[in-house]
Write an enzyme that holds these catalytic residues in place. Structure first.
Site, PDB file in Angstrom:
ATOM      1  N   ASN A  83     -26.751  -5.030  60.015  1.00 29.77           N
ATOM      2  CA  ASN A  83     -28.052  -4.925  59.356  1.00 29.77           C
ATOM      3  C   ASN A  83     -28.519  -6.325  59.028  1.00 29.77           C
ATOM      4  O   ASN A  83     -27.753  -7.133  58.493  1.00 29.77           O
ATOM      5  CB  ASN A  83     -27.944  -4.127  58.053  1.00 29.77           C
ATOM      6  CG  ASN A  83     -27.629  -2.666  58.298  1.00 29.77           C
ATOM      7  OD1 ASN A  83     -27.605  -2.214  59.442  1.00 29.77           O
ATOM      8  ND2 ASN A  83     -27.400  -1.926  57.229  1.00 29.77           N
ATOM      9  N   HIS A 104     -23.316   5.902  52.382  1.00 30.86           N
ATOM     10  CA  HIS A 104     -24.443   4.999  52.110  1.00 30.86           C
ATOM     11  C   HIS A 104     -24.733   5.076  50.608  1.00 30.86           C
ATOM     12  O   HIS A 104     -25.793   5.497  50.172  1.00 30.86           O
ATOM     13  CB  HIS A 104     -25.651   5.389  52.965  1.00 30.86           C
ATOM     14  CG  HIS A 104     -26.674   4.300  53.121  1.00 30.86           C
ATOM     15  ND1 HIS A 104     -27.139   3.863  54.349  1.00 30.86           N
ATOM     16  CD2 HIS A 104     -27.350   3.563  52.209  1.00 30.86           C
ATOM     17  CE1 HIS A 104     -28.050   2.919  54.182  1.00 30.86           C
ATOM     18  NE2 HIS A 104     -28.201   2.718  52.886  1.00 30.86           N
ATOM     19  N   GLU A 116     -22.827  -1.245  54.729  1.00 31.86           N
ATOM     20  CA  GLU A 116     -22.977  -2.476  53.945  1.00 31.86           C
ATOM     21  C   GLU A 116     -21.914  -2.645  52.854  1.00 31.86           C
ATOM     22  O   GLU A 116     -22.200  -2.533  51.654  1.00 31.86           O
ATOM     23  CB  GLU A 116     -24.385  -2.548  53.355  1.00 31.86           C
ATOM     24  CG  GLU A 116     -25.465  -2.502  54.433  1.00 31.86           C
ATOM     25  CD  GLU A 116     -26.877  -2.751  53.910  1.00 31.86           C
ATOM     26  OE1 GLU A 116     -27.082  -2.750  52.691  1.00 31.86           O
ATOM     27  OE2 GLU A 116     -27.780  -2.966  54.735  1.00 31.86           O
ATOM     28  N   GLU A 168     -30.044  -1.849  61.193  1.00 32.37           N
ATOM     29  CA  GLU A 168     -31.208  -1.893  60.295  1.00 32.37           C
ATOM     30  C   GLU A 168     -31.893  -3.236  60.449  1.00 32.37           C
ATOM     31  O   GLU A 168     -31.239  -4.275  60.516  1.00 32.37           O
ATOM     32  CB  GLU A 168     -30.798  -1.783  58.812  1.00 32.37           C
ATOM     33  CG  GLU A 168     -30.428  -0.424  58.342  1.00 32.37           C
ATOM     34  CD  GLU A 168     -30.057  -0.415  56.852  1.00 32.37           C
ATOM     35  OE1 GLU A 168     -30.541  -1.270  56.080  1.00 32.37           O
ATOM     36  OE2 GLU A 168     -29.259   0.458  56.481  1.00 32.37           O
ATOM     37  N   TYR A 182     -31.828  -8.753  57.447  1.00 34.14           N
ATOM     38  CA  TYR A 182     -33.135  -8.854  56.791  1.00 34.14           C
ATOM     39  C   TYR A 182     -33.603 -10.287  56.578  1.00 34.14           C
ATOM     40  O   TYR A 182     -34.781 -10.572  56.694  1.00 34.14           O
ATOM     41  CB  TYR A 182     -33.101  -8.140  55.430  1.00 34.14           C
ATOM     42  CG  TYR A 182     -33.020  -6.636  55.602  1.00 34.14           C
ATOM     43  CD1 TYR A 182     -34.168  -5.889  55.756  1.00 34.14           C
ATOM     44  CD2 TYR A 182     -31.789  -5.988  55.675  1.00 34.14           C
ATOM     45  CE1 TYR A 182     -34.115  -4.516  55.956  1.00 34.14           C
ATOM     46  CE2 TYR A 182     -31.721  -4.612  55.878  1.00 34.14           C
ATOM     47  CZ  TYR A 182     -32.891  -3.886  56.021  1.00 34.14           C
ATOM     48  OH  TYR A 182     -32.835  -2.534  56.235  1.00 34.14           O
ATOM     49  N   ARG A 194     -30.610   7.260  62.895  1.00 34.54           N
ATOM     50  CA  ARG A 194     -29.487   6.855  62.050  1.00 34.54           C
ATOM     51  C   ARG A 194     -29.728   7.426  60.650  1.00 34.54           C
ATOM     52  O   ARG A 194     -30.712   7.074  59.995  1.00 34.54           O
ATOM     53  CB  ARG A 194     -29.356   5.330  62.016  1.00 34.54           C
ATOM     54  CG  ARG A 194     -28.254   4.873  61.116  1.00 34.54           C
ATOM     55  CD  ARG A 194     -27.868   3.406  61.244  1.00 34.54           C
ATOM     56  NE  ARG A 194     -26.842   3.165  60.248  1.00 34.54           N
ATOM     57  CZ  ARG A 194     -27.038   2.475  59.125  1.00 34.54           C
ATOM     58  NH1 ARG A 194     -28.183   1.870  58.884  1.00 34.54           N
ATOM     59  NH2 ARG A 194     -26.063   2.363  58.238  1.00 34.54           N
TER      60      ARG A 194
HETATM   61  O1  IFM Z   1     -32.949   0.223  51.689  1.00 31.20           O
HETATM   62  C1  IFM Z   1     -31.859  -0.564  52.036  1.00 31.20           C
HETATM   63  C2  IFM Z   1     -30.794   0.243  52.734  1.00 31.20           C
HETATM   64  O2  IFM Z   1     -30.369   1.311  51.965  1.00 31.20           O
HETATM   65  C3  IFM Z   1     -29.611  -0.601  53.072  1.00 31.20           C
HETATM   66  N1  IFM Z   1     -29.994  -1.810  53.740  1.00 31.20           N
HETATM   67  C4  IFM Z   1     -31.067  -2.586  53.194  1.00 31.20           C
HETATM   68  C5  IFM Z   1     -32.267  -1.697  52.943  1.00 31.20           C
HETATM   69  C6  IFM Z   1     -33.424  -2.530  52.364  1.00 31.20           C
HETATM   70  O3  IFM Z   1     -33.042  -3.111  51.167  1.00 31.20           O
END
Ligand code: IFM
Length: 435
Positions: A293, A123, A168, A352, A295, A79
């Site tokens: 994505n 991006h 995002e 992600e 986290y 990706r």
């Molecule tokens: O590094 C970033 C990425 O560009 C977009 N998603 C979150 C990642 C970590 O912060």
């Protein structure tokens, strides 16, 4: 070593690694135009150590080595993102042939190595010339983005396995126009409300342009957070509802249902573009897959001292990564299941997931736990078809500069030497010889 086995994820499950153009390419030569991160980073105080993307990981020159790493890790897909200002330096108008040539080499390099190209069109590297014209605050960005998407579709479309319009949209709009943390660094509700709508409108316009140029397998990548209330108190529940609407429901609701959450439109109505409702059919164009994505989670408490948005995020008790983000694998399961139950039956891809951390043994555990969370989501009925580690390389972590390291491959920025970490080896161990 991971405790999971790739066979558990299903026969055609795609494992990949992810990056983004500004974070790794460098190579700001050969006709590439300036983007909003160049000047945001040059403005004192915006980025740790005033780091910028001028050289980054020099992927512009070292891409063959990087693609070899992905192939040798046993991954199925890569990706990556295409830099709009590399293809169209002023954002509209003249095309930079050297930019087309670079992505030709890169995409052909993937195909030669048996890697599926998963491209992202945007991006975060908006051409500066478009920012001068209002950037995401200007409705014209729908047309600018569609023209750029058409070029990508015409030139590369038949070689792409999957294409995402925007990475995002929360970051593109709220983080960058209301919270002021990312370029262009606005702290302004009107700017933010406009960007929140225009980014999804441009997405829809981009989908149409890609399809008109024969591109198949189109999606968008939303970053979701497992929002939760900080306590059982009624006020914190209300804070959670608003926080969840900002982070998740605005973007999911817009894209997959053509509807924004009322709790937010009632606050933002005065700032949103006039007649934004007329665009909702474009915003919610049918897609082929949904990218997520993930986290961390967000804990919300009521804060009456902020009249427009009476909420704040509070620190939770869970272990964190080195940026202070709580580690919460169950949140990934919950979100995948929620999206598939409440928003869309499309195939889901975790586009992600990863951890900023120096101690790589923690990263191995992080990945293992999140891979198990994906299996759990599948068990609960979510149609998850792929998982991409963020990130292949240590790279330019935006406002955190190079101090934050998300890579499964270590990068020594002085020498540009790449050294696979234990987490890379763990993926390799799981994926090896199974492609
Ligand atoms: O590094 C970033 C990425 O560009 C977009 N998603 C979150 C990642 C970590 O912060």
């Amino acid at each position: 070593m991971f405790s999971v086995d790739r066979g558990q994820f299903g026969p055609n499950f795609v494992f990949g690694a992810a990056t983004a153009a500004y974070q790794i390419e460098g190579g700001q030569t050969d006709g590439r135009g300036p983007c909003i991160w160049d000047t945001f980073a040059a403005t004192p105080g915006n980025v740790k150590n005033a780091d910028d993307g001028k050289t980054a990981c020099d992927h512009y020159n070292r891409w063959p080595e990087d693609l070899d790493l992905i192939r040798d890790g046993g991954f199925d897909g890569y990706r990556f993102s295409i830099a709009w200002p590399r293809l169209i330096p002023e954002g509209t108008g003249a095309i930079n042939q050297a930019g087309l040539d670079f992505y030709d080499r890169l995409i052909d390099g993937m195909l030669e190595r048996g890697l599926k190209p998963f491209a992202t069109l945007y991006h975060w590297d908006l051409p500066s010339a478009l920012q001068d014209r209002g950037g995401w605050m200007n409705r014209d960005i729908g047309g600018w983005f569609a023209d750029y998407a058409a070029l990508v579709g015409r030139h590369f479309g038949d070689r792409l396995h999957a294409t995402a319009t925007i990475n995002e949209p929360w970051c593109v709009s709220i983080l960058s126009h209301i919270l002021g943390i990312h370029a262009p660094g606005y702290r302004d509700l009107r700017a933010g409300a406009r960007a929140m709508h225009h980014v999804l409108y441009a997405h829809g316009m981009g989908v149409d342009a890609l399809r008109a140029n024969g591109v198949k397998n189109i999606g968008i990548v939303t970053n979701l957070e497992k929002s939760e209330p900080a306590s059982d108190k009624e006020d914190d529940q209300r804070a959670f509802d608003l926080g969840d609407a900002m982070f998740n429901r605005w973007f999911l609701g817009g894209v997959y249902k053509g509807q924004y959450p009322e709790v937010l439109t009632s606050i933002l109505d005065q700032y949103l573009p006039v007649d934004y409702q007329k665009d909702m059919e474009i915003v919610s164009r049918p897609l082929d897959w949904a990218g997520i994505n993930y986290y961390s989670r967000g804990l919300y408490a009521w804060d009456a001292s902020r009249p427009a948005f009476p909420i704040k995020q509070v620190k939770g008790p869970l272990p964190t990564n080195d940026l202070g983000w709580e580690i919460y694998p169950k949140g990934l399961t919950d979100l995948l299941v929620r999206v598939s139950k409440e928003y869309t039956k499309l195939p889901l891809y975790v586009t992600e997931n990863g951890m900023s951390e120096i101690d790589d043994t923690r990263r191995v555990a992080f990945y293992d736990d999140h891979l198990k969370a994906v299996l759990e989501a599948q068990k609960q009925g979510a149609d998850v078809r792929g998982y991409f580690a963020w990130s292949l390389l240590d790279n330019y972590e935006w406002a955190e500069g190079y101090s934050s390291r998300f890579g499964i491959v270590h990068v020594d920025y002085a020498s540009q030497k790449r050294t696979p970490k234990g987490s890379y080896r763990a993926f390799q161990g799981m994926l090896h010889n199974t492609r």
